[in-house]
Enzyme design. Structure first.
Site, short mmCIF file in Angstrom:
data_model
loop_
_atom_site.label_atom_id
_atom_site.label_comp_id
_atom_site.label_asym_id
_atom_site.label_seq_id
_atom_site.Cartn_x
_atom_site.Cartn_y
_atom_site.Cartn_z
N LYS A 290 -10.99 -4.48 -7.71
CA LYS A 290 -12.10 -3.56 -7.45
C LYS A 290 -12.22 -2.59 -8.63
CE LYS A 290 -12.02 -0.52 -3.86
NZ LYS A 290 -12.99 -0.70 -2.78
N ASP B 50 0.84 -1.20 0.00
CA ASP B 50 0.00 0.00 0.00
C ASP B 50 0.88 1.25 0.00
OD1 ASP B 50 -3.26 0.36 0.78
OD2 ASP B 50 -2.02 2.16 0.91
C1 SAM Z 1 -10.27 0.62 0.01
S1 SAM Z 1 -8.64 0.78 0.59
C2 SAM Z 1 -8.18 -0.90 0.82
C3 SAM Z 1 -8.84 -1.56 2.00
C4 SAM Z 1 -8.21 -2.89 2.33
N1 SAM Z 1 -8.48 -3.88 1.30
C5 SAM Z 1 -8.73 -3.45 3.64
O1 SAM Z 1 -9.62 -4.29 3.58
O2 SAM Z 1 -8.26 -3.03 4.69
C6 SAM Z 1 -7.77 1.22 -0.85
C7 SAM Z 1 -6.27 1.37 -0.67
O3 SAM Z 1 -5.64 1.42 -1.96
C8 SAM Z 1 -4.42 2.10 -1.78
N2 SAM Z 1 -3.84 2.45 -3.07
C9 SAM Z 1 -4.35 3.29 -4.02
N3 SAM Z 1 -3.52 3.39 -5.05
C10 SAM Z 1 -2.45 2.59 -4.78
C11 SAM Z 1 -1.23 2.29 -5.46
N4 SAM Z 1 -0.95 2.83 -6.65
N5 SAM Z 1 -0.37 1.43 -4.89
C12 SAM Z 1 -0.63 0.89 -3.67
N6 SAM Z 1 -1.75 1.14 -2.96
C13 SAM Z 1 -2.65 1.99 -3.51
C14 SAM Z 1 -4.82 3.29 -0.92
O4 SAM Z 1 -3.70 3.84 -0.26
C15 SAM Z 1 -5.84 2.66 0.04
O5 SAM Z 1 -5.26 2.35 1.27
#
Ligand code: SAM
Length: 227
Positions: free
Chosen positions: A182, A82
């Protein structure tokens, strides 16, 4: 006095049934129930398997993935990635979970050498941007992140022109493995699903019960990667 539900200015209920259930059961976020539902239906994570969790913060999918591996003696591992710093949740996670703070779009050969020498049985992506409130732009951005996960898993649209003998040129997902992404429904999502058919025996959509009714979120599944 009975406690009142917290509601945002747009009418979204913040502390709904899934929020309360997650708190009571020890999951760090209500999103745990989305992966639990997908796992119950499709059994993507085998006992003792290898799992890559892209966009893992705050860690609810790490918890579900680690639980799905079964007891510690079965082995297996979960690599979470992340942009945000993420602490390994105490409950449901054990030493099989490793978390790396990085941008999934920038993971290179060195990362895969260290973390994926034998590849993964499941690649999960719950990655999303902060939504802008513009449904076309939000859907487009979610598609870009889903395509990143697809490229990591199978090489994506470049795969056919890549040398299959090049390490990770064809992605880190093992044959027979599955991919979860997603997406926010919008232009291009159906076409993307059609592209995935080249790589997977079955392509399916899943909208979990824990997804909020007002959300455009849906999960696209590539099941059983072809050889
Ligand atoms: C909806 S949250 C994930 C929730 C997680 N699956 C959980 O159940 O705890 C989406 C995450 O995607 C991460 N994210 C977005 N773009 C990203 C990237 N390019 N690389 C890594 N993480 C990313 C964000 O930082 C965020 O924490």
């Amino acid at each position: 006095m009975a406690s009142r539900a917290r509601i945002t200015r747009t009418g979204r209920v913040l502390e709904d049934t899934f929020f309360k259930k997650a708190k009571a059961q020890g999951y760090v976020a209500r999103s745990a129930y989305k992966l639990l539902e997908i796992q119950q239906k499709h059994k993507l994570i085998p006992p003792g398997g290898q799992v890559l969790d892209l966009g893992c913060h705050p860690g609810a999918w790490l918890q579900v993935a680690c639980e799905s591996l079964g007891p510690l003696k079965k082995g297996g591992r979960v690599i979470g990635v992340d942009l945000q710093e993420t602490k390994r949740p105490d409950k449901f996670c054990d030493e099989r979970v490793t978390i790396v703070q990085a941008d999934a779009r920038e993971l290179g050969a060195e990362f895969w050498l260290e973390h994926a020498p034998g590849g993964f049985d499941a690649v999960l992506s719950d990655m999303c941007h902060f939504t802008l409130g513009n449904s076309v732009a939000d859907a487009y951005k979610s598609l870009e992140l889903a395509r990143t996960a697809w490229t990591i898993a199978t090489g994506g649209e470049e795969a056919e022109s890549l040398d299959p003998n090049m390490p990770w040129g064809r992605g880190v997902l093992k044959p027979g493995g599955s991919l979860v992404m997603k997406l926010l429904q919008g232009t291009g999502t159906q076409e993307f699903a059609a592209e995935l058919r080249r790589d997977f025996t079955k392509v399916a959509w899943h909208r979990p019960k824990a997804t909020r009714s007002e959300s455009k979120e849906v999960f696209l599944l590539g099941l059983k990667r072809k050889q």
